[in-house]
Scaffold this motif. Structure first.
Motif, mmCIF file in Angstrom:
data_model
loop_
_atom_site.group_PDB
_atom_site.id
_atom_site.type_symbol
_atom_site.label_atom_id
_atom_site.label_comp_id
_atom_site.label_asym_id
_atom_site.label_seq_id
_atom_site.Cartn_x
_atom_site.Cartn_y
_atom_site.Cartn_z
ATOM 1 N N UNK A 4 -2.674 -17.907 8.970
ATOM 2 C CA UNK A 4 -1.717 -17.727 9.917
ATOM 3 C C UNK A 4 -0.732 -17.079 9.325
ATOM 4 N N UNK A 5 -0.210 -16.062 10.164
ATOM 5 C CA UNK A 5 1.117 -15.442 9.673
ATOM 6 C C UNK A 5 2.233 -15.882 10.688
ATOM 7 N N UNK A 6 3.425 -15.296 10.540
ATOM 8 C CA UNK A 6 4.662 -15.592 11.031
ATOM 9 C C UNK A 6 4.619 -15.037 12.440
ATOM 10 N N UNK A 7 3.693 -14.035 12.844
ATOM 11 C CA UNK A 7 3.675 -13.740 14.090
ATOM 12 C C UNK A 7 2.807 -14.474 15.095
ATOM 13 N N UNK A 8 1.933 -15.518 14.358
ATOM 14 C CA UNK A 8 1.304 -16.289 15.103
ATOM 15 C C UNK A 8 2.070 -17.707 15.742
ATOM 16 N N UNK A 28 5.208 -25.993 30.327
ATOM 17 C CA UNK A 28 5.727 -25.283 29.095
ATOM 18 C C UNK A 28 5.417 -23.743 29.162
ATOM 19 N N UNK A 29 6.464 -23.154 28.164
ATOM 20 C CA UNK A 29 6.061 -21.567 28.036
ATOM 21 C C UNK A 29 6.656 -21.270 26.733
ATOM 22 N N UNK A 30 6.330 -20.255 26.420
ATOM 23 C CA UNK A 30 6.927 -19.542 25.204
ATOM 24 C C UNK A 30 8.379 -19.472 25.302
ATOM 25 N N UNK A 31 9.056 -19.721 24.296
ATOM 26 C CA UNK A 31 10.481 -19.737 24.240
ATOM 27 C C UNK A 31 11.180 -18.136 24.177
ATOM 28 N N UNK A 32 10.359 -17.394 23.401
ATOM 29 C CA UNK A 32 10.657 -15.959 23.171
ATOM 30 C C UNK A 32 10.066 -14.882 24.129
ATOM 31 N N UNK A 33 9.986 -15.226 25.254
ATOM 32 C CA UNK A 33 9.763 -14.420 26.344
ATOM 33 C C UNK A 33 10.682 -13.169 26.552
ATOM 34 N N UNK A 34 9.988 -12.088 26.654
ATOM 35 C CA UNK A 34 11.091 -10.965 27.166
ATOM 36 C C UNK A 34 11.651 -11.133 28.187
ATOM 37 N N UNK A 36 4.420 -19.811 17.768
ATOM 38 C CA UNK A 36 5.042 -19.884 19.247
ATOM 39 C C UNK A 36 5.803 -21.084 19.142
ATOM 40 N N UNK A 37 7.044 -21.001 19.675
ATOM 41 C CA UNK A 37 7.905 -22.133 20.058
ATOM 42 C C UNK A 37 7.818 -22.116 21.714
ATOM 43 N N UNK A 38 7.763 -23.397 21.797
ATOM 44 C CA UNK A 38 7.690 -23.634 23.633
ATOM 45 C C UNK A 38 9.115 -24.184 24.002
ATOM 46 N N UNK A 39 9.256 -24.055 25.370
ATOM 47 C CA UNK A 39 10.290 -24.892 26.050
ATOM 48 C C UNK A 39 9.412 -25.501 27.007
ATOM 49 N N UNK A 40 10.187 -26.713 27.698
ATOM 50 C CA UNK A 40 9.421 -27.365 28.379
ATOM 51 C C UNK A 40 10.259 -27.678 29.756
ATOM 52 N N UNK A 41 9.665 -27.929 30.706
ATOM 53 C CA UNK A 41 10.435 -28.276 31.805
ATOM 54 C C UNK A 41 9.541 -29.274 32.625
#
Length: 170
Positions: A1-5, A52-58, A7-12
């Protein structure tokens, strides 16, 4: 696993009308959300969605703005959907209540030995009670016709916000 793998999530967590849960789920997917749980609320006509979704979305700020507009349109649509049955219910209950008022007059007339007045007041009583049922059907048809175009516009606006969000993500 690398740093690019990583994923931090945010929740709703959202409480939504049960009848509209598919609309909400389809919509939230366009904002990058994934449904993790769907729980019916006991004794209520609502469902609790956990997402939930990826916290780092563009374009996250734009997505959040569009999501808020989507939620406002869906809340307006939910209110319109509720009004399709609540307004006719109020109309029918009002007609029935007017009939009941005539019954009260009829009872007071019979207690004062005014039998003719009692009979005269009994007629609108039974008409009011019978018309309560028919007034519900009439008011429901009328309300559905009146609200239909506005409801469609709300759904179209919500779909438009979803489409804009989808284009931001892809």
């Amino acid at each position: 696993m690398t740093e690019s793998d990583f994923v931090a999530f945010e929740y709703l967590e959202q409480q939504i009308p049960k009848a509209m849960q598919n609309n909400y789920i389809d919509g939230y997917m366009n904002f990058g959300w994934q449904v993790t749980d769907r729980t019916p609320d006991i004794g209520k006509s609502t469902v609790t969605l956990k997402l939930k979704r990826d916290r780092n979305l563009p374009e996250k700020a734009a997505l959040n703005r569009l999501q808020k507009q989507f939620e406002q349109e869906m809340a307006a649509a939910a209110g319109l959907e509720r009004s399709k049955s609540s307004v006719p219910t109020v109309v029918a209950m009002t007609v029935g209540l007017i009939g009941t008022a005539f019954m009260a007059g009829s009872v007071f007339a019979v207690t004062n030995q005014m039998v003719v007045l009692c009979a005269i007041l009994a007629v609108p009583t039974f008409l009011g009670w019978a018309l309560g049922y028919f007034s519900y059907s009439w008011a429901k048809t009328r309300r559905t016709t009146k609200v239909g175009p506005v409801l469609e516009q709300s759904y179209d606006n919500a779909a438009n916000y979803c489409q804009q969000a989808f284009h931001l993500l892809h």
